[in-house]
Design a protein around this motif. Structure first.
Motif, PDB file in Angstrom:
ATOM      1  N   GLU A   1      82.286  30.438   2.834  1.00  0.00           N
ATOM      2  CA  GLU A   1      81.254  31.174   3.895  1.00  0.00           C
ATOM      3  C   GLU A   1      80.974  32.378   3.567  1.00  0.00           C
ATOM      4  OE1 GLU A   1      78.393  30.795   7.189  1.00  0.00           O
ATOM      5  OE2 GLU A   1      79.806  29.135   6.041  1.00  0.00           O
TER       6      GLU A   1
ATOM      7  N   LYS B   1      77.238  33.799   2.617  1.00  0.00           N
ATOM      8  CA  LYS B   1      76.608  34.865   3.817  1.00  0.00           C
ATOM      9  C   LYS B   1      76.761  36.257   3.074  1.00  0.00           C
ATOM     10  CE  LYS B   1      75.503  31.414   6.548  1.00  0.00           C
ATOM     11  NZ  LYS B   1      76.252  31.298   7.779  1.00  0.00           N
TER      12      LYS B   1
ATOM     13  N   LYS C   1      76.223  32.063  19.775  1.00  0.00           N
ATOM     14  CA  LYS C   1      75.186  31.344  18.892  1.00  0.00           C
ATOM     15  C   LYS C   1      76.009  30.189  18.035  1.00  0.00           C
ATOM     16  CE  LYS C   1      71.751  34.504  18.160  1.00  0.00           C
ATOM     17  NZ  LYS C   1      70.849  35.330  17.177  1.00  0.00           N
ATOM     18  N   VAL C   2      75.711  28.950  18.278  1.00  0.00           N
ATOM     19  CA  VAL C   2      76.471  27.914  17.876  1.00  0.00           C
ATOM     20  C   VAL C   2      76.178  27.814  16.139  1.00  0.00           C
ATOM     21  CG1 VAL C   2      76.302  25.274  17.652  1.00  0.00           C
ATOM     22  CG2 VAL C   2      75.699  26.344  19.869  1.00  0.00           C
ATOM     23  N   VAL C   3      75.227  28.304  15.756  1.00  0.00           N
ATOM     24  CA  VAL C   3      75.018  28.239  14.263  1.00  0.00           C
ATOM     25  C   VAL C   3      75.767  29.569  13.516  1.00  0.00           C
ATOM     26  CG1 VAL C   3      72.710  27.105  14.435  1.00  0.00           C
ATOM     27  CG2 VAL C   3      72.799  29.237  14.324  1.00  0.00           C
ATOM     28  N   PHE C   4      76.162  30.425  14.087  1.00  0.00           N
ATOM     29  CA  PHE C   4      76.971  31.627  13.701  1.00  0.00           C
ATOM     30  C   PHE C   4      78.291  31.224  13.622  1.00  0.00           C
ATOM     31  CE2 PHE C   4      78.670  35.592  13.187  1.00  0.00           C
ATOM     32  CZ  PHE C   4      77.715  36.518  12.513  1.00  0.00           C
ATOM     33  N   GLN C   5      78.722  31.802  12.280  1.00  0.00           N
ATOM     34  CA  GLN C   5      80.222  31.524  11.932  1.00  0.00           C
ATOM     35  C   GLN C   5      80.926  32.817  12.444  1.00  0.00           C
ATOM     36  OE1 GLN C   5      81.672  28.614  10.553  1.00  0.00           O
ATOM     37  NE2 GLN C   5      79.612  27.791  10.653  1.00  0.00           N
TER      38      GLN C   5
ATOM     39  N   SER D   1      83.138  31.120  23.356  1.00  0.00           N
ATOM     40  CA  SER D   1      81.913  31.302  24.092  1.00  0.00           C
ATOM     41  C   SER D   1      81.821  30.984  25.472  1.00  0.00           C
ATOM     42  CB  SER D   1      80.906  30.323  23.381  1.00  0.00           C
ATOM     43  OG  SER D   1      81.421  29.024  23.444  1.00  0.00           O
TER      44      SER D   1
END
Length: 270
Positions: free
Chosen positions: A10, A14, A104-108, A267
């Motif tokens: 990751e 990224k 945010k669900v998509v953020f690692q 979250s």
């Protein structure tokens, strides 16, 4: 181990995002400040001057390296500690600071501590340059072992990041963790012979040296000083090197395990 490999993948994938966020985090520290980046140096420089006057001017401390002034012996020990403590302090509170990204669900979210680490590395880079310039100004010849500063900085970064994954995850649910980390760092600074010579204790009680070496940061401080002042290589301390990386690996894996276990609830709490 699979989780560690996925984290490394990751970070590689990224890397541009991480770099951009790290630069933004670095700039954000000084937004609205009149003197800006100057404040980055004020507190560490003042701290060095205080210890200089207390130990060299007041106590007349003599550094263990012949022909080397006390301040030149002090700086290679205290510079990595500034970096280590800053990483731990900032990483511990990073999930609260970037709570909008955590949701945010998509953020690692695993990369948030890495972003803080790189931001702190930028500051550390400035201090390394100042340390080397000071060494040259005092008439010390450059040594090839100076290159080991990159190795020891990496070692300090991995140790701080491993502990930081644990503290930042726990801090989401237990807000006092940030204060506990700060107090432990203030106390822990005196458990490493940074300002004082270890011979002050080991001459009377040799077993104290073993206690010092159980602190993994002893390896970092000894490495910085050995690289800058004495020209020592890290493989000249094989036992200490193996102990440090074994301890760091355990802390890193344990920190990531706690982070992974608590991550689904971040979250909801934030």
């Amino acid at each position: 181990m699979r989780y560690v490999l996925s984290l490394l993948k990751e970070i590689v994938n990224k890397r541009k995002l991480i770099w951009d966020l790290s630069k933004a985090d670095f700039r954000k520290r000084f937004v609205g400040s009149y003197f800006g980046v100057v404040w980055m140096f004020v507190q560490p420089v003042v701290t060095v001057l205080i210890y200089f006057f207390i130990f060299q001017v007041g106590f007349k401390s003599v550094p263990p390296v012949p022909g080397v002034p006390y301040v030149l012996w002090l700086v290679p020990g205290i510079v990595p500690w500034f970096f280590y403590s800053e990483v731990l302090n900032t990483v511990t509170g990073c999930l609260q600071e970037y709570h909008y990204l955590v949701k945010k669900v998509v953020f690692q979210v695993e990369i948030l501590p890495v972003i803080k680490l790189i931001s702190c590395l930028m500051v550390h880079g400035f201090f390394i340059l100042i340390m080397l310039a000071m060494t040259l100004c005092y008439g010390q010849a450059p040594k090839i072992t100076w290159l080991q500063i990159f190795y020891y900085s990496f070692a300090a970064a991995v140790l701080a990041l491993g502990i930081g994954y644990f503290t930042c995850a726990v801090n989401v649910f237990f807000k006092d963790m940030a204060q506990i980390v700060s107090i432990c760092l203030q106390f822990g600074m005196w458990l490493v012979p940074i300002m004082y010579q270890e011979e002050m204790f080991t001459d009377k009680a040799p077993w104290v040296l073993t206690v010092f070496k159980l602190n993994p940061f002893y390896y970092i401080v000894a490495g910085y000083r050995g690289s800058i002042l004495e020209g020592n290589w890290f493989w000249e301390r094989p036992t200490l090197t193996l102990y440090f990386w074994a301890f760091t690996a355990v802390m890193f894996l344990a920190g990531l395990k706690v982070f992974k276990k608590l991550r689904p609830h971040f979250s909801d709490v934030l």
